[in-house]
Design a protein around this motif. Structure first.
Motif, PDB file in Angstrom:
ATOM      1  N   ILE A 185      77.428  56.993  59.200  1.00 45.75           N
ATOM      2  CA  ILE A 185      76.994  55.623  59.494  1.00 45.75           C
ATOM      3  C   ILE A 185      75.461  55.606  59.594  1.00 45.75           C
ATOM      4  O   ILE A 185      74.865  56.429  60.299  1.00 45.75           O
ATOM      5  CB  ILE A 185      77.609  55.109  60.811  1.00 45.75           C
ATOM      6  N   LYS A 236      72.290  53.088  60.550  1.00 40.62           N
ATOM      7  CA  LYS A 236      71.857  51.817  61.139  1.00 40.62           C
ATOM      8  C   LYS A 236      70.333  51.728  61.020  1.00 40.62           C
ATOM      9  O   LYS A 236      69.618  52.633  61.451  1.00 40.62           O
ATOM     10  CB  LYS A 236      72.281  51.721  62.609  1.00 40.62           C
ATOM     11  N   ILE A 261      69.858  43.920  61.709  1.00 42.59           N
ATOM     12  CA  ILE A 261      70.267  45.329  61.662  1.00 42.59           C
ATOM     13  C   ILE A 261      71.146  45.552  60.438  1.00 42.59           C
ATOM     14  O   ILE A 261      72.155  44.869  60.247  1.00 42.59           O
ATOM     15  CB  ILE A 261      71.034  45.742  62.934  1.00 42.59           C
ATOM     16  N   THR A 285      73.729  47.882  58.653  1.00 48.48           N
ATOM     17  CA  THR A 285      74.679  48.954  58.952  1.00 48.48           C
ATOM     18  C   THR A 285      75.395  49.347  57.670  1.00 48.48           C
ATOM     19  O   THR A 285      75.980  48.503  56.985  1.00 48.48           O
ATOM     20  CB  THR A 285      75.715  48.512  59.997  1.00 48.48           C
ATOM     21  N   ASN A 314      78.248  51.950  56.109  1.00 47.32           N
ATOM     22  CA  ASN A 314      79.341  52.895  56.379  1.00 47.32           C
ATOM     23  C   ASN A 314      79.663  53.652  55.095  1.00 47.32           C
ATOM     24  O   ASN A 314      80.011  53.051  54.080  1.00 47.32           O
ATOM     25  CB  ASN A 314      80.582  52.156  56.877  1.00 47.32           C
TER      26      ASN A 314
END
Length: 206
Positions: free
Chosen positions: A116, A118, A188, A190, A192
């Motif tokens: 992940i 961020k 933000i 993100t 994955n």
């Protein structure tokens, strides 16, 4: 008696002649004195002219030297000012480049099944974010819009990032590129990245 009178007359003539000679000599001496005085005055005037001319030439030379020195100082100041300006521009370019490489800041989280990432992208619009990836790397590009033009305002301090920025991240393991998802909320980003599962082989025990 006559001889005595003649002698007396001759003496008188000689006396008058001597007086005339004396007057003539006196006049000549006066003329010579006046001529000498005139010569002295002329010489004095010439000396004064020479002195004044020398003073003027000295003043011209001093003015020329001062003018040359002033021009040299101005030229040197211009060169120093140009060098400082170039140094400031160079320092700013280096700072901007370094900042662009360091930002945006990112957290990389490694779990059993996925990686992940961020990233904080304050002030960036969703349409100004681009993510490119391979099975072992991620490239994040974002464009920070500048609120004010440098021509309109003077910055006292400038620490926020503006312009195009790029972040390259080498992944610790391979990921499934087609299964990667990304969302952008509250400034933000993100991402994955599901990991590629290694193939399992059964080993026969003999």
């Amino acid at each position: 008696m006559v001889d005595k009178e003649e002698a007396k007359e001759k003496i008188e003539d000689i006396k008058q002649t001597a007086t005339l000679k004396k007057e003539e000599a006196k006049e000549k001496a006066e003329d010579i004195k006046q001529t000498a005085t005139l010569k002295k005055e002329e010489a004095k005037e010439k000396a004064e002219d020479i002195k004044q001319s020398a003073a003027e030439k000295k003043e011209e030379m001093e003015e020329g030297v001062e003018k040359t020195r002033t021009q040299a100082e101005k030229m040197l100041n211009d060169i120093v000012s140009t060098i400082r300006s170039r140094q400031e521009d160079f320092s700013k370019a280096i700072t901007d480049y370094t900042t662009a490489l360091e930002k945006p800041l990112a957290d990389i989280i490694d779990t059993d099944k996925e990686i992940i990432i961020k990233t904080d992208l304050p002030g960036v619009k969703k349409g100004d974010v681009e993510v490119n990836l391979t099975e072992d790397s991620v490239e994040i590009m974002a464009k920070f819009e500048e609120e004010y033009s440098e021509e309109d305002v003077d910055y006292i301090r400038r620490e926020r990032n503006y312009g195009q920025t790029r972040k390259f991240i080498a992944l610790p393991s391979k990921v499934k590129v087609k299964d990667v998802t990304a969302k952008f909320e509250n400034s933000i980003l993100t991402i994955n990245l599901p990991k590629v599962e290694g193939e399992k082989f059964k080993v026969d025990i003999k």
